[in-house]
Scaffold this active site. Structure first.
Site, PDB file in Angstrom:
ATOM      1  N   TYR A   1       0.983  -1.257  -0.139  1.00  0.00           N
ATOM      2  CA  TYR A   1      -0.218   0.014   0.034  1.00  0.00           C
ATOM      3  C   TYR A   1       1.150   1.030   0.069  1.00  0.00           C
ATOM      4  O   TYR A   1       1.981   1.248   0.411  1.00  0.00           O
ATOM      5  CB  TYR A   1      -0.887   0.024   1.253  1.00  0.00           C
ATOM      6  CG  TYR A   1      -0.235  -0.103   2.544  1.00  0.00           C
ATOM      7  CD1 TYR A   1       0.371   0.739   3.242  1.00  0.00           C
ATOM      8  CD2 TYR A   1      -0.305  -1.622   2.994  1.00  0.00           C
ATOM      9  CE1 TYR A   1       0.939   0.349   4.443  1.00  0.00           C
ATOM     10  CE2 TYR A   1       0.257  -1.795   4.296  1.00  0.00           C
ATOM     11  CZ  TYR A   1       0.887  -0.910   4.900  1.00  0.00           C
ATOM     12  OH  TYR A   1       1.546  -1.448   6.314  1.00  0.00           O
TER      13      TYR A   1
ATOM     14  N   HIS B   1       6.110  -0.195   1.836  1.00  0.00           N
ATOM     15  CA  HIS B   1       5.537   0.825   0.937  1.00  0.00           C
ATOM     16  C   HIS B   1       6.745   0.770  -0.035  1.00  0.00           C
ATOM     17  O   HIS B   1       7.889   0.406   0.367  1.00  0.00           O
ATOM     18  CB  HIS B   1       5.819   2.338   1.710  1.00  0.00           C
ATOM     19  CG  HIS B   1       4.918   2.192   3.029  1.00  0.00           C
ATOM     20  ND1 HIS B   1       3.667   2.151   2.790  1.00  0.00           N
ATOM     21  CD2 HIS B   1       5.149   2.851   4.086  1.00  0.00           C
ATOM     22  CE1 HIS B   1       2.930   2.114   4.167  1.00  0.00           C
ATOM     23  NE2 HIS B   1       4.082   2.484   5.005  1.00  0.00           N
TER      24      HIS B   1
END
Length: 218
Positions: free
Chosen positions: A146, A194
């Site tokens: 994400y 990330h």
């Protein structure tokens, strides 16, 4: 969900866009490369200053400034905000909404544990989780699990600000992703789930195309 949105204003007290309202926005990340940058006065010069997570100003004013108009966080990175600061809440699971409800509703039985006020409830805005999916798909090509809070904030700023200047993103000269106010305990963590490197490169590309200004610090 219904209870939470009974507490929060149904429509944020935000001015409608007009041609003469050109707003400059500083998106201030927490990268260690802000240390010694002396960007403080430049950051404070902007109409809107957006900070995120546990970013703080006390003790670091010369490098990060003192002004905060909007502050972004989710429960795990929360910090208490000044009464005049807008909270931009980034939820991505149901428990995040329940956490915010506990923080804002004094009538809940379990609110005694969370009695410390986190923000002015009249200045709270909640990001639609669909925007997170959009950024992950359209901007990042589904890289990583994400997007980071910083990159989500940056992408959002491009939709609400006329001029975007970015500060405090990226690793230091040794490749470490420490914060200006702390060092990571686990050096191998890097940017975790990330796609930090790709996010950084995307910001650099927009800077080279003169769509934003990117102040790297070093």
């Amino acid at each position: 969900m219904d209870k939470l949105f009974q507490i929060l204003p149904p429509v944020p007290d935000v001015l409608e866009p007009r041609p003469h309202r050109c707003r400059t926005c500083a998106v201030v990340g927490n990268s260690v490369n802000l240390k010694g940058s002396h960007y403080g006065p430049l950051i404070d010069f902007h109409d809107i200053v957006i900070r995120m997570n546990r970013g703080r100003t006390t003790g670091y004013e010369a490098d990060v400034g003192t002004k905060t108009t909007h502050h972004v966080f989710y429960p795990e990175s929360a910090t208490s905000l000044a009464n005049t600061t807008h909270l931009l809440f980034f939820p991505f699971k149901i428990s995040d909404f329940l956490w915010l409800l506990n923080k804002l509703d004094p009538d809940r039985e379990d609110s005694a544990v969370n009695s410390k006020r986190i923000a002015n409830k009249d200045l709270v805005m909640i990001l639609n989780p669909a925007f997170m999916r959009y950024v992950h798909d359209a901007w990042l090509g589904q890289r990583g699990y994400y997007p980071s809070t910083g990159f989500l904030t940056f992408a959002l700023s491009l939709l609400i600000c006329d001029e975007v200047n970015v500060f405090g993103f990226g690793a230091d000269s040794d490749g470490n992703w420490n914060h200006y106010y702390e060092q990571h305990k686990y050096k191998d963590l890097k940017t975790g789930a990330h796609p930090g490197t790709f996010e950084y490169q995307t910001i650099e590309k927009l800077h080279k195309r003169q769509m934003i200004e990117f102040f790297k610090g070093w």
